[in-house]
Design an enzyme around this catalytic site. Sequence first.
Site, short mmCIF file in Angstrom:
data_model
loop_
_atom_site.label_atom_id
_atom_site.label_comp_id
_atom_site.label_asym_id
_atom_site.label_seq_id
_atom_site.Cartn_x
_atom_site.Cartn_y
_atom_site.Cartn_z
N PRO A 95 42.27 118.36 62.60
CA PRO A 95 42.80 119.27 63.53
C PRO A 95 41.84 120.66 63.41
O PRO A 95 41.73 121.33 64.20
CB PRO A 95 44.31 119.67 63.09
CG PRO A 95 44.85 118.70 61.89
CD PRO A 95 43.33 117.91 61.54
N GLU A 122 46.98 117.01 53.20
CA GLU A 122 46.66 118.37 53.58
C GLU A 122 45.13 118.40 53.94
O GLU A 122 44.67 119.31 54.61
CB GLU A 122 46.58 119.29 52.46
CG GLU A 122 47.98 119.42 51.98
CD GLU A 122 49.25 119.80 53.11
OE1 GLU A 122 48.79 121.14 53.86
OE2 GLU A 122 50.07 119.11 53.64
N ARG A 160 35.67 102.59 76.97
CA ARG A 160 35.90 102.26 78.51
C ARG A 160 34.38 103.02 79.04
O ARG A 160 34.47 102.60 80.48
CB ARG A 160 37.17 103.05 79.12
CG ARG A 160 37.26 104.65 78.59
CD ARG A 160 38.49 105.22 79.23
NE ARG A 160 38.58 105.20 80.73
CZ ARG A 160 39.13 104.26 81.49
NH1 ARG A 160 39.91 103.31 81.04
NH2 ARG A 160 39.11 104.46 82.83
CL1 6GU Z 1 41.99 114.57 64.91
N1 6GU Z 1 43.87 114.80 63.31
C1 6GU Z 1 45.19 115.08 62.92
N2 6GU Z 1 45.79 114.62 61.57
N3 6GU Z 1 45.94 115.87 63.63
C2 6GU Z 1 45.40 116.00 64.70
C3 6GU Z 1 44.13 115.90 65.47
C4 6GU Z 1 43.44 115.04 64.35
N4 6GU Z 1 43.93 116.00 66.56
C5 6GU Z 1 45.09 116.63 66.77
N5 6GU Z 1 45.96 116.73 66.08
#
Ligand code: 6GU
Length: 238
Positions: A95, A122, A160
């Site tokens: 994230p 984490e 794709r």
């Molecule tokens: Cl790439 N990983 C995680 N754990 N949560 C996310 C994400 C990635 N993208 C949005 N939320």
Amino acid sequence: MTLRFDILTTFPEMFGLEAPAALGLSIPARARAAGLVEWHATNIRDFAENKHSKTDDRPFGGGPGMVMMCQPLWDAVRAVEASDPRPTTRILLTPQGAPLKQPLVEELATRPRLLLIAGHYEGLDERVIEKLDPIEVSLGDYVLSGGELAAMVLMDAIIRKLPGALGHEDSSEEDSFSARGPGGERLLDCPHYTKPREWMGMGVPEVLLSGDHGKIARWRLEQMRERTRARRPDLLEP
Ligand code: 6GU
């Protein structure tokens, strides 16, 4: 040439083909059967050099959750990269990464080998991220339990775009975000209709029944620009 994905994960079963899930059906499955793509999931745990094959530990400084340790992931990356002479592009799904956009998808679809690292808990010890120096990619501003689903989303988007993956060679160019306006801007898709011509008292736009392909193309482009203006004006900003 076959695009090779390696996924480094503590849940390699999520990428198995025994019980076809996300990538085991539809376009990704056909692309794989046609030899356009292959993927291998590697368990990071198999590289842990500690007694219980631990891949994570408690964070220095305290706090909730666990942090993925440097050693197992580092050794897993080195081993997987050494298993094939082609260079890899390293990608960490997190994230904290840059939001995934279609231009990066299209660029990655031209690479020979992609190494996807699915973080959990984490997160990863910052030092191994620094050493690996991956491209960090996020799907958006929400939190998933792990990077595996994000890795599958990225894989599907890339697969794709591989030449020959879709029935029509030009159909992925008409997807939302791939389709371009006259200035090269990326647009949302236009509305689509199929049989029957009337459903619940609702007809279909007359132009689509006209047989005039020039007129239909102009109508579709206008719909795409109108939708993009209404729903995603940010896409039209330079
Ligand atoms: Cl790439 N990983 C995680 N754990 N949560 C996310 C994400 C990635 N993208 C949005 N939320």
